[in-house]
Design a protein around this motif. Structure first.
Motif, PDB file in Angstrom:
ATOM      1  N   GLU A 158     -13.655   2.148   4.807  1.00  0.00           N
ATOM      2  CA  GLU A 158     -12.514   1.227   4.907  1.00  0.00           C
ATOM      3  C   GLU A 158     -11.551   1.413   3.736  1.00  0.00           C
ATOM      4  OE1 GLU A 158     -11.643  -3.504   5.762  1.00  0.00           O
ATOM      5  OE2 GLU A 158     -13.508  -2.917   4.778  1.00  0.00           O
ATOM      6  N   GLU A 166      -9.466   4.458   4.463  1.00  0.00           N
ATOM      7  CA  GLU A 166      -8.522   4.185   5.547  1.00  0.00           C
ATOM      8  C   GLU A 166      -7.403   3.260   5.084  1.00  0.00           C
ATOM      9  OE1 GLU A 166     -10.968   2.744   8.720  1.00  0.00           O
ATOM     10  OE2 GLU A 166     -11.447   4.776   9.416  1.00  0.00           O
ATOM     11  N   ASN A 167      -7.741   2.273   4.266  1.00  0.00           N
ATOM     12  CA  ASN A 167      -6.706   1.399   3.731  1.00  0.00           C
ATOM     13  C   ASN A 167      -5.715   2.174   2.880  1.00  0.00           C
ATOM     14  OD1 ASN A 167      -7.743  -0.878   4.967  1.00  0.00           O
ATOM     15  ND2 ASN A 167      -8.869  -1.576   3.160  1.00  0.00           N
ATOM     16  N   TRP A 168      -6.215   3.127   2.086  1.00  0.00           N
ATOM     17  CA  TRP A 168      -5.329   3.958   1.272  1.00  0.00           C
ATOM     18  C   TRP A 168      -4.250   4.600   2.145  1.00  0.00           C
ATOM     19  CZ3 TRP A 168      -3.010   8.530   0.656  1.00  0.00           C
ATOM     20  CH2 TRP A 168      -2.626   8.936  -0.611  1.00  0.00           C
ATOM     21  N   TRP A 208      -1.940   1.785   4.193  1.00  0.00           N
ATOM     22  CA  TRP A 208      -1.031   1.000   3.366  1.00  0.00           C
ATOM     23  C   TRP A 208      -0.010   1.871   2.656  1.00  0.00           C
ATOM     24  CZ3 TRP A 208      -5.589  -2.328   1.146  1.00  0.00           C
ATOM     25  CH2 TRP A 208      -5.996  -3.246   2.130  1.00  0.00           C
ATOM     26  N   ARG A 242      -0.720  -4.134  -1.310  1.00  0.00           N
ATOM     27  CA  ARG A 242      -2.087  -3.879  -0.846  1.00  0.00           C
ATOM     28  C   ARG A 242      -2.533  -2.465  -1.205  1.00  0.00           C
ATOM     29  NH1 ARG A 242      -3.660  -6.135   4.996  1.00  0.00           N
ATOM     30  NH2 ARG A 242      -1.780  -5.092   5.722  1.00  0.00           N
ATOM     31  N   VAL A 286      -6.385  -0.757  -3.765  1.00  0.00           N
ATOM     32  CA  VAL A 286      -7.476   0.187  -3.502  1.00  0.00           C
ATOM     33  C   VAL A 286      -7.900   0.932  -4.767  1.00  0.00           C
ATOM     34  CG1 VAL A 286      -6.641   0.506  -1.142  1.00  0.00           C
ATOM     35  CG2 VAL A 286      -6.059   2.207  -2.897  1.00  0.00           C
TER      36      VAL A 286
END
Length: 206
Positions: free
Chosen positions: A14, A17-19, A22, A30, A34
């Motif tokens: 996660e 994937e957020n990197w 976002w 956000r 990370v």
């Protein structure tokens, strides 16, 4: 022993994937979350430095129309206590103009992330992409594109076309970054093993 906690593996996936989501969406607050707040470090073809500076220059590029997008594939992680090395298949897609011709360059490789758990949350301490191969195409296939072979061959095969596009766009591109094979990527793997074993630093990103 290496941890096999499935929750940690899901959290690391996660995080990666957020990197990508976002950063590519321009969700900068956000995106900042990370990174390890004290030691976050990013290495890219066109940038090497602290995460806070990477966020700032990425935002400037985003606002001025620079189009760099990331797509993710398979993922694996090695975890020991509160440290991890996460590897994720990825492609970097950049649209740009070369001598008036609109082009797309696609580079395939891996994100190699040194991660640490702080206060129960995984963060990226250092990201070092591994550049495996790339290609360059004119958006309009009927247009003939002429490349400067001398400039193209200054760069390693793993990111040669990406570096060409970025150099033409005015970026200073770092040479000698890790590819699929060779001494540089072997050194990176060694740094990752030392990180998992408790090294004080996440290798030598400089």
């Amino acid at each position: 022993m290496t941890t096999t906690n499935s929750e940690d593996r899901l959290a690391l996936r996660e995080l990666v994937e957020n990197w990508a989501l976002w950063r590519d969406a321009g969700d900068w607050d956000r995106f900042a979350s990370v990174w390890d707040p004290a030691e976050g470090w990013m290495t890219a073809t066109w940038f090497q430095g602290p995460a806070a500076e990477f966020i700032a220059v990425s935002r400037e590029g985003f606002d001025s129309g620079v189009s760099i997008l990331h797509f993710l594939g398979g993922h694996t992680s090695d975890i020991i206590d509160d440290r991890a090395i996460a590897q994720t298949k990825m492609t970097i897609n950049q649209r740009a103009s070369i001598d008036g011709v609109e082009v797309d360059v696609v580079c395939t490789g891996r994100f190699y992330d040194f991660c640490r758990r702080n206060d129960g949350e995984w963060k990226v301490v250092r990201r070092q992409p591994i550049y495996e191969k790339d290609r360059l195409d004119a958006v309009d296939p009927t247009v003939r594109l002429h490349l400067d072979r001398g400039l193209l061959e200054r760069f390693p095969t793993g990111y040669r076309h990406l570096a060409y596009v970025q150099t033409k766009a005015g970026f200073t591109v770092k040479t000698g970054l890790p590819g699929l094979t060779g001494e540089t990527v072997r050194c990176l793997y060694d740094e990752g093993a030392k990180w998992l074993a408790g090294s004080d630093t996440a290798g030598d990103p400089h």
